[in-house]
Write a protein that holds these residues in place. Structure first.
Motif, mmCIF file in Angstrom:
data_model
loop_
_atom_site.group_PDB
_atom_site.id
_atom_site.type_symbol
_atom_site.label_atom_id
_atom_site.label_comp_id
_atom_site.label_asym_id
_atom_site.label_seq_id
_atom_site.Cartn_x
_atom_site.Cartn_y
_atom_site.Cartn_z
ATOM 1 N N TRP A 171 17.266 -60.414 -65.578
ATOM 2 C CA TRP A 171 17.823 -59.397 -64.703
ATOM 3 C C TRP A 171 17.865 -58.070 -65.446
ATOM 4 C CZ3 TRP A 171 18.426 -58.828 -59.757
ATOM 5 C CH2 TRP A 171 19.267 -57.847 -59.255
ATOM 6 N N ALA A 172 17.203 -57.067 -64.873
ATOM 7 C CA ALA A 172 17.244 -55.707 -65.405
ATOM 8 C C ALA A 172 18.347 -54.967 -64.648
ATOM 9 C CB ALA A 172 15.897 -55.023 -65.218
ATOM 10 N N ALA A 173 19.532 -54.907 -65.230
ATOM 11 C CA ALA A 173 20.692 -54.335 -64.556
ATOM 12 C C ALA A 173 20.480 -52.861 -64.201
ATOM 13 C CB ALA A 173 21.942 -54.501 -65.416
ATOM 14 N N ALA A 174 19.732 -52.138 -65.018
ATOM 15 C CA ALA A 174 19.529 -50.708 -64.777
ATOM 16 C C ALA A 174 18.781 -50.451 -63.471
ATOM 17 C CB ALA A 174 18.776 -50.075 -65.947
ATOM 18 N N THR A 175 17.897 -51.377 -63.081
ATOM 19 C CA THR A 175 17.106 -51.197 -61.864
ATOM 20 C C THR A 175 17.464 -52.205 -60.774
ATOM 21 O OG1 THR A 175 15.351 -52.625 -62.714
ATOM 22 C CG2 THR A 175 15.151 -50.244 -63.147
ATOM 23 N N SER A 176 18.347 -53.161 -61.084
ATOM 24 C CA SER A 176 18.719 -54.241 -60.154
ATOM 25 C C SER A 176 17.488 -54.998 -59.669
ATOM 26 C CB SER A 176 19.519 -53.700 -58.964
ATOM 27 O OG SER A 176 20.740 -53.158 -59.405
ATOM 28 N N GLU A 177 16.621 -55.339 -60.633
ATOM 29 C CA GLU A 177 15.402 -56.086 -60.332
ATOM 30 C C GLU A 177 15.233 -57.238 -61.315
ATOM 31 O OE1 GLU A 177 12.055 -53.064 -58.742
ATOM 32 O OE2 GLU A 177 12.631 -52.773 -60.826
ATOM 33 N N CYS A 178 14.522 -58.242 -60.871
ATOM 34 C CA CYS A 178 14.131 -59.336 -61.750
ATOM 35 C C CYS A 178 12.866 -58.932 -62.490
ATOM 36 C CB CYS A 178 13.858 -60.599 -60.939
ATOM 37 S SG CYS A 178 15.318 -61.237 -60.104
ATOM 38 N N THR A 179 12.741 -59.436 -63.702
ATOM 39 C CA THR A 179 11.606 -59.092 -64.541
ATOM 40 C C THR A 179 11.266 -60.256 -65.468
ATOM 41 O OG1 THR A 179 10.793 -57.528 -66.226
ATOM 42 C CG2 THR A 179 13.155 -57.995 -66.240
ATOM 43 N N THR A 180 10.040 -60.256 -65.960
ATOM 44 C CA THR A 180 9.637 -61.246 -66.961
ATOM 45 C C THR A 180 9.840 -60.716 -68.374
ATOM 46 O OG1 THR A 180 7.352 -60.445 -66.856
ATOM 47 C CG2 THR A 180 7.931 -62.317 -65.434
ATOM 48 N N THR A 181 10.322 -59.489 -68.486
ATOM 49 C CA THR A 181 10.544 -58.853 -69.779
ATOM 50 C C THR A 181 11.930 -59.200 -70.303
ATOM 51 O OG1 THR A 181 9.112 -57.028 -69.127
ATOM 52 C CG2 THR A 181 10.581 -56.658 -71.013
#
Length: 117
Positions: A76-86
């Protein structure tokens, strides 16, 4: 059942904290509170408590420019509110249960139900 049992823990009550850049949450939005990630069951205004599911399979917003494979770790990329593989400083929330194309806006994630790492 032991007398000190509280609940299974699949749903947790969390507060949508009133902090810098806080936003009202809509039903189905992902939310990270400390090390707990969950999906809002209902709309939750800033400062209010709400019920969040911490397990299950959810269709969530993803970084469009990423392709996902089944079983790939999802963060979870909290800054963008998106899921990521990073991984980086993002929090591990589960695994992809379906391949997702690049580009695509949504991906299906099985939440781990564990504390984020």
């Amino acid at each position: 059942m032991a007398k000190n049992f509280i609940q299974p823990g699949n749903t947790i009550t969390l507060t949508n904290e009133d902090v810098t850049d806080a936003a009202d949450l809509a039903s189905g939005d992902g939310y990270l509170s400390g090390s707990i990630f969950g999906v809002a069951q209902t709309d939750v205004a800033v400062g209010d408590d709400g019920e969040f599911d911490v397990v299950g399979v959810w269709e969530l917003p993803k970084v469009s420019a990423q392709a996902w494979t089944v079983g790939q770790r999802i963060y979870w990329a909290a800054a963008t509110s998106e899921c990521t593989t990073t991984a980086g400083s993002n929090k591990l929330i589960g695994v992809a249960v379906e391949a997702a194309d690049n580009p695509s806006a949504l991906g299906k994630v099985r939440l781990s139900g564990a504390f984020t790492i």
